[in-house]
Each structure stands twice: as structure tokens, then as C-alpha cells.
Design a protein around this motif. Structure first.
Motif, PDB file in Angstrom:
ATOM      1  N   LEU A  67       0.834  -1.196   0.000  1.00 49.56           N
ATOM      2  CA  LEU A  67       0.000   0.000   0.000  1.00 49.56           C
ATOM      3  C   LEU A  67       0.877   1.258   0.000  1.00 49.56           C
ATOM      4  CD1 LEU A  67      -2.981   0.780   0.046  1.00 49.56           C
ATOM      5  CD2 LEU A  67      -2.864   0.828   2.536  1.00 49.56           C
ATOM      6  N   ARG A  68       1.979   1.173   0.709  1.00 44.95           N
ATOM      7  CA  ARG A  68       2.808   2.359   0.824  1.00 44.95           C
ATOM      8  C   ARG A  68       3.672   2.595  -0.416  1.00 44.95           C
ATOM      9  NH1 ARG A  68       7.294   4.745   2.443  1.00 44.95           N
ATOM     10  NH2 ARG A  68       6.885   6.860   3.208  1.00 44.95           N
ATOM     11  N   ALA A  69       3.925   1.552  -1.193  1.00 48.48           N
ATOM     12  CA  ALA A  69       4.779   1.717  -2.377  1.00 48.48           C
ATOM     13  C   ALA A  69       4.245   2.797  -3.331  1.00 48.48           C
ATOM     14  CB  ALA A  69       4.945   0.377  -3.087  1.00 48.48           C
ATOM     15  N   PRO A  70       2.985   2.704  -3.764  1.00 46.58           N
ATOM     16  CA  PRO A  70       2.492   3.780  -4.638  1.00 46.58           C
ATOM     17  C   PRO A  70       2.408   5.122  -3.923  1.00 46.58           C
ATOM     18  CG  PRO A  70       0.727   2.217  -4.117  1.00 46.58           C
ATOM     19  CD  PRO A  70       1.998   1.621  -3.599  1.00 46.58           C
ATOM     20  N   VAL A  71       2.134   5.075  -2.641  1.00 45.58           N
ATOM     21  CA  VAL A  71       2.052   6.332  -1.869  1.00 45.58           C
ATOM     22  C   VAL A  71       3.422   7.023  -1.865  1.00 45.58           C
ATOM     23  CG1 VAL A  71       1.680   7.346   0.418  1.00 45.58           C
ATOM     24  CG2 VAL A  71       0.127   5.584  -0.438  1.00 45.58           C
ATOM     25  N   ALA A  72       4.476   6.230  -1.640  1.00 42.03           N
ATOM     26  CA  ALA A  72       5.834   6.796  -1.640  1.00 42.03           C
ATOM     27  C   ALA A  72       6.159   7.405  -2.999  1.00 42.03           C
ATOM     28  CB  ALA A  72       6.834   5.706  -1.286  1.00 42.03           C
ATOM     29  N   ILE A  90       4.014   8.590  -5.140  1.00 45.57           N
ATOM     30  CA  ILE A  90       3.214   9.810  -5.297  1.00 45.57           C
ATOM     31  C   ILE A  90       3.868  10.975  -4.549  1.00 45.57           C
ATOM     32  CG2 ILE A  90       0.986  10.894  -4.728  1.00 45.57           C
ATOM     33  CD1 ILE A  90      -0.217   7.988  -5.237  1.00 45.57           C
ATOM     34  N   ILE A  91       4.346  10.681  -3.356  1.00 48.14           N
ATOM     35  CA  ILE A  91       5.023  11.726  -2.578  1.00 48.14           C
ATOM     36  C   ILE A  91       6.243  12.244  -3.357  1.00 48.14           C
ATOM     37  CG2 ILE A  91       6.381  12.213  -0.481  1.00 48.14           C
ATOM     38  CD1 ILE A  91       4.584  10.063   0.920  1.00 48.14           C
ATOM     39  N   GLY A  92       7.067  11.299  -3.823  1.00 47.95           N
ATOM     40  CA  GLY A  92       8.289  11.685  -4.535  1.00 47.95           C
ATOM     41  C   GLY A  92       7.989  12.460  -5.810  1.00 47.95           C
ATOM     42  N   TYR A 150      19.206   1.806   5.772  1.00 51.31           N
ATOM     43  CA  TYR A 150      17.846   1.513   5.336  1.00 51.31           C
ATOM     44  C   TYR A 150      17.176   2.856   5.025  1.00 51.31           C
ATOM     45  CZ  TYR A 150      13.058  -0.340   5.464  1.00 51.31           C
ATOM     46  OH  TYR A 150      11.779  -0.693   5.160  1.00 51.31           O
ATOM     47  N   ILE A 151      16.686   3.001   3.786  1.00 55.07           N
ATOM     48  CA  ILE A 151      16.069   4.265   3.397  1.00 55.07           C
ATOM     49  C   ILE A 151      14.618   4.032   3.028  1.00 55.07           C
ATOM     50  CG2 ILE A 151      16.167   6.199   1.768  1.00 55.07           C
ATOM     51  CD1 ILE A 151      19.122   5.166   1.227  1.00 55.07           C
ATOM     52  N   GLU A 152      13.760   4.867   3.611  1.00 54.32           N
ATOM     53  CA  GLU A 152      12.337   4.779   3.258  1.00 54.32           C
ATOM     54  C   GLU A 152      12.100   5.539   1.955  1.00 54.32           C
ATOM     55  OE1 GLU A 152       9.645   6.211   6.243  1.00 54.32           O
ATOM     56  OE2 GLU A 152      10.450   4.794   7.714  1.00 54.32           O
ATOM     57  N   LYS A 153      11.291   4.948   1.106  1.00 54.42           N
ATOM     58  CA  LYS A 153      10.888   5.636  -0.124  1.00 54.42           C
ATOM     59  C   LYS A 153      10.007   6.836   0.227  1.00 54.42           C
ATOM     60  CE  LYS A 153      10.972   1.638  -3.216  1.00 54.42           C
ATOM     61  NZ  LYS A 153      10.155   0.716  -4.023  1.00 54.42           N
ATOM     62  N   PRO A 154       9.958   7.925  -0.521  1.00 52.02           N
ATOM     63  CA  PRO A 154      10.763   8.126  -1.737  1.00 52.02           C
ATOM     64  C   PRO A 154      12.193   8.587  -1.432  1.00 52.02           C
ATOM     65  CG  PRO A 154       9.312   9.993  -1.384  1.00 52.02           C
ATOM     66  CD  PRO A 154       9.021   9.036  -0.280  1.00 52.02           C
ATOM     67  N   LEU A 155      13.067   8.345  -2.408  1.00 52.60           N
ATOM     68  CA  LEU A 155      14.470   8.741  -2.269  1.00 52.60           C
ATOM     69  C   LEU A 155      14.581  10.272  -2.377  1.00 52.60           C
ATOM     70  CD1 LEU A 155      17.496   7.766  -2.221  1.00 52.60           C
ATOM     71  CD2 LEU A 155      17.394   7.817  -4.721  1.00 52.60           C
TER      72      LEU A 155
END
Lengths: 423, 131
Positions: free
Chosen positions: A217-222, A224-226, B112-117
């Protein structure tokens, strides 16, 4: 001579005869006197005779008496003789008896000696007994005391016994109540065990959800944030703007997809409201075949089934539909290129269980310790082949298990895969 | 300063975003992306055997077939000569503490890095000392 001798002799004899005449005169005087005496004596004798007659008579009487007496004596004598003989017999007997008595006497003496010893012994024992008796007397007093104590105790015990009897009755009542309570607890325990098993399953689900939320769930959210933060940059090249916009669109779609997946999963995990029903498997398979006819045609696939061993299954229809659909589409998705996909479905009966088998001739999976992961959420094994989401088999497993079944897989690369479902 | 980057992630959007971010920080960076960990591993094993090429490797965890952890297990078996050239950063959308803990225990993982980079993170990567 002779005549001289004869005249001397005749003088002598005459003299003698003169002496003898004198003697005879004396003698006649004497005889007179004697006569007189004799007359007197005669008279005396007559008197005496008379007396004698009387005496005789007396004697005759006495004689008769004596004869009587003699007869009596004779009898008595005989009697005495008899007695005597008897006494002699008796004496003989007594001799024997005497000997016997002597023997007995000796025996008795021996016995007496023994008894003397015995007596001494008894005396000793007697003393011992007296001592003992004295001791017993003390012991007796003690026992009497103890007895009294025991009687007191017995009286107390009688009271205690009544109390116990009462308590016992109370306990029996209580035990009966406990038996009921126990049954209730056993029932509750079973309920709790079911609940625990349920909770364990739910816990696993929650762990799974946590994982899904943190990853998928967080993958697409991350993204989108980026991407959106990048959009805020000034002087972005048009080409990059376009890439970002595309990325944003893909990510939002992905987000929506994951949310929908989660919704599907949660639906299965919710309490099974739909009731089980008897499903005729042949009819059921025909219906599914019809509903995905186009897909089957497109893939040039062949699906055959044989439910002769177990024709019916009591289950939740919508779940069974999902299971059939997912397994069939899985087989079609991972078909071997160049070969028409064939799926064989059949039922078996084994130890009161109904088993459904789905067998295809697809790509197969190199399981190699991964058979658990095959059913994992978002697990994929053919990423270079088709775009699977890694949710189909997870859903199948979830649905099978929520109906109390089990699913297993066997597979060989380039030969095909077989799923076995036990109900 | 290393200018080589390898990104191993099956998410193309992430790979795009990482490329943009890295090139923002270092315009000249060479970026290699792999959608499949196995491919990335094979690349390392073949291309880095005779080079001295300080490289930052961004590794996702949740991927089909090989996970990031599987990749790390295999990486451990590589020649030290290769390993010396690679600094691995876990780059994951996961906010799961278990993942973070597991990453911190792996000696081949720098961080360990949380996305997004972010650009800041890229800068810190470039500041790393290399042998």
C-alpha cells in the motif's frame, strides 16, 4: 538145810500173817469207818445224783441249746469259711491291687517329683504372673482411663460425624452443581478454543495486513510523494513533466488496485454469512465453463471434468466459484507456449473427505521449498511471463481454509501443476 | 566520488523517480536499473570482477521471485573484490520495523532508506568513503 530155811520162812510167814491179821483188823476198823464214810458219801452221792439229774437235765437243755448253738455255729462257721475264702480271694486281689498300688505309688512319686519341679516352675510363673498382673493392673487402670478418654472422644466423633454427614450432603449438592458447572465450562472451553483458533487466524491475517500496508500500500504512496514533490520544481523539462505525470497516474492506479485487493481479502475474512449448500459439481463446472467461454476460446484451451467419484459437495457457492475461477485462470495465465492448455478437474472420496484435483499442463513452478510461499499474498513466480498480481492463489487458500479445507500443490517445471483441495 | 548507481526494483515508477532525483544531485551519474534482482546480481557478478567501480546499489525488498533479502544472501557469496566496490542501501516503501531491524543486522547493508528517495539522501551517499 531146806527144812531149817522152811521153818524160818514159816515162822516169818506166820509173823507176817500175825502182822497181816493185825493189819486186817486195823483195816476192818478203817473199813468200817470208810464204810460209814461211804454211806455218808453215798448219801451225799445220791444227793449229788439228784443234783446231777437236775444238773443233767440242765445239761441236756444246755446241750440241746449247745447243739442248736453248734448248728448255728456250724452255719456261722460255714458262713465264716465262705467269708474266709472270700477274704482270701479278696486278699489275692488285694495283693494284686497292692502291687498295682505300689506301681501307682511309684508312678505317683515320679509324678510328684515332676509335679514338684512343675510346681516350682508354676511358682516361678505365678510370681511372674503376679508381677505381670501388677503391671496389668496398672495397664488396666491406664486402659480404663484411655477408655474413658475414648468414650469422650467417641461422643465427640459422633457429633463430628453428624457434622461431616451434613457437610457431605452439602458437598454432594455442591458436586452436583460443579458437574453442571463443569459441563458448562467444557462447552465454554470448546467455544473458547474455537475462538482462540479464530483469533490466531485473525492475528495472522492482521500480520499479513500490516505487511501489505507497509509494503504494497505504501509503495504507490511513496511514489506519489516523490513525484508530486518533484513536480513543484521550477524549470522542469516538458519531457520530464510528462514522465512524472505518467508515473503519478500509474501510482494512483496501483494504489486503487491494492485497496481493492485489500477489500476483496477482507470480505473473505469477514464472518462467513453465506450458508453452505449442496452443489452438484458437474452442473457447477458447466456453469463456470459457460461464464468464461470467451477466455477459454481465446486461449484455445480444453477443460475436462469427472466428478463421478463424488458428485456433490456441501460448500459455500461463491467461494467455490472463486476457487474454480482463480485456479482455471491461473492455469491459463501460466500456460506453456505452443501447447494448447489442458485442465483436468476431478473429485475423489477418501476417508470421509472429498478431494478436488485441478491438473494442468502449464509451465509448472520450481517449488524447491517454496510450496508455502506459492499461496502467499503478492507472491509471484512467473514475473517474466504474465503480469500476475500475486493475489489469486492467496485468495484460493484463504477461501479453502475459511471453509475448513486444505490446499496443497505439486508441480514440475515444463510439465504442469496440480492443486489438491481437501474438504 | 562514485558516479555509478544501480537500482534494483520491480517498480518502474520508483526507478524513474530515483533516476530523476540522482541526476538532479549529480548530473553525470551513470544509472543502471534492474526490474529483476537475479538480473542485477548476474550483472554484478560478471561486470565487477575486473573493475574498480565504486557503486551505490539501491535495493528494494518486496519483489517477486527474489526478494531483497534473497539478493543479499547471494551477494554475500560474491568475491570480496566485487563486494568492496558496492555500497548497498535498502530502499523500500516498507515502514515495518522488522524490515529495518533486519537490514541493520546485515553487514553488507549501509543503511535503510524509506521511499521516496530524497536528494539529501543521495548527497549523503556520495559523501561515503571508499577504499
Amino acid at each position: 538145810m531146806d527144812n531149817i530155811n522152811k521153818s524160818d520162812e514159816l515162822i516169818n510167814v506166820n509173823k507176817e500173817l500175825a502182822v497181816q491179821k493185825e493189819d486186817k483188823k486195823k483195816r476192818a476198823a478203817e473199813l468200817l469207818i470208810a464204810n460209814k464214810e461211804l454211806v455218808f458219801q453215798n448219801e451225799e452221792k445220791e444227793k449229788r445224783a439228784e443234783e446231777l439229774v437236775i444238773a443233767n437235765k440242765e445239761l441236756v437243755y444246755q446241750n440241746e441249746e449247745k447243739e442248736k448253738r453248734a448248728a448255728e455255729l456250724d452255719i456261722a462257721n460255714k458262713e465264716l469259711v465262705f467269708h474266709y475264702e472270700e477274704k482270701e480271694k479278696r486278699a489275692a486281689e488285694l495283693v494284686i491291687a497292692n502291687k498295682e498300688l505300689v506301681f501307682q505309688n511309684e508312678e505317683k512319686e515320679k509324678r510328684a517329683a515332676e509335679l514338684a519341679i512343675a510346681n516350682k516352675e508354676l511358682l516361678f510363673q505365678n510370681e511372674e504372673k503376679e508381677k505381670r498382673a501388677a503391671e496389668l493392673a496398672i495397664a488396666n487402670k491406664e486402659l480404663v482411663f484411655q477408655n474413658e478418654e475414648k468414650e469422650k472422644r467417641a461422643a465427640e466423633l459422633v457429633i463430628a460425624n453428624k457434622e461431616l454427614l451434613f457437610q457431605n450432603e452439602e458437598k454432594e449438592k455442591r458436586a452436583a452443581e460443579l458437574v453442571i458447572a463443569n459441563k458448562e465450562l467444557v462447552f465454554q472451553n470448546k467455544q473458547k478454543e474455537k475462538m482462540t483458533a479464530d483469533l490466531i487466524q485473525r492475528n495472522k491475517d492482521l500480520e499479513q495486513f500490516t505487511y501489505i500496508i507497509s509494503h504494497n500500500l505504501r509503495a504507490p504512496v511513496a511514489n506519489i510523494i516523490g513525484l508530486s514533490s518533484r513536480l513543484q520544481q521550477i524549470n522542469l523539462a516538458e519531457e520530464i513533466k510528462k514522465q512524472i505525470a505518467e508515473g503519478l497516474f500509474v501510482s494512483v492506479k496501483k494504489l486503487d488496485e491494492v485497496i481493492r485487493d485489500l477489500n476483496d481479502i477482507l470480505k473473505v475474512r469477514q464472518k462467513v454469512d453465506e450458508s453452505k449448500q449442496v452443489i452438484n459439481l458437474t452442473q457447477f463446472a458447466s456453469d463456470i465453463h459457460l461464464s468464461i467461454e470467451k477466455m477459454i476460446e481465446n486461449e484455445n484451451a480444453v477443460i475436462v471434468w469427472d466428478f463421478s467419484e463424488a458428485e456433490e459437495l456441501i460448500t459455500i457457492k461463491s467461494y467455490l466459484h472463486s476457487i474454480f475461477y482463480n485456479l482455471i485462470s491461473n492455469s491459463l495465465k501460466y500456460r506453456q507456449p505452443g501447447i494448447p492448455p489442458t485442465i483436468k478437474i476431478k473429485s475423489q472420496k477418501l476417508n470421509n473427505k472429498i478431494i478436488l484435483i485441478f491438473k494442468d499442463n502449464g509451465l509448472g513452478i520450481d517449488l524447491n521449498n517454496l510450496s508455502d510461499q506459492v499461496f502467499g499474498l503478492y507472491k509471484r513466480f512467473h514475473t517474466d511471463r504474465a503480469e500476475g498480481k500475486g493475489i489469486g492463489l492467496y485468495m484460493v487458500k484463504t477461501q479453502v481454509e475459511s471453509m475448513g479445507g486444505k490446499i496443497s500443490i505439486t508441480s514440475k517445471v515444463n510439465e504442469g501443476t496440480e492443486f489438491k483441495i481437501e474438504f | 566520488m562514485p558516479i555509478h548507481f544501480i537500482i534494483i526494483d520491480n517498480d518502474p515508477v520508483n526507478n524513474l523517480l530515483c533516476s530523476l532525483t540522482i541526476t538532479d544531485v549529480q548530473d553525470a551519474a551513470e544509472i543502471q536499473t534492474f526490474n529483476f534482482p537475479v538480473k542485477g546480481f548476474e550483472y554484478l557478478a560478471e561486470e565487477y570482477i575486473n573493475t574498480t567501480n565504486p557503486t551505490v546499489l539501491l535495493l528494494d525488498i518486496n519483489m517477486p521471485t527474489w526478494s531483497g533479502w534473497d539478493f543479499l544472501d547471494n551477494f554475500e557469496k560474491l568475491d570480496d573484490k566485487i563486494k568492496k566496490q558496492i555500497k548497498i542501501y535498502i530502499l523500500s516503501s516498507s515502514i515495518d520495523v522488522n524490515d529495518k531491524h533486519r537490514a541493520s543486522e546485515n553487514t553488507n547493508v549501509v543503511a535503510y532508506i524509506e521511499k521516496p528517495l530524497s536528494e539529501k539522501t543521495v548527497l549523503s551517499m556520495l559523501d561515503q568513503k571508499w577504499m
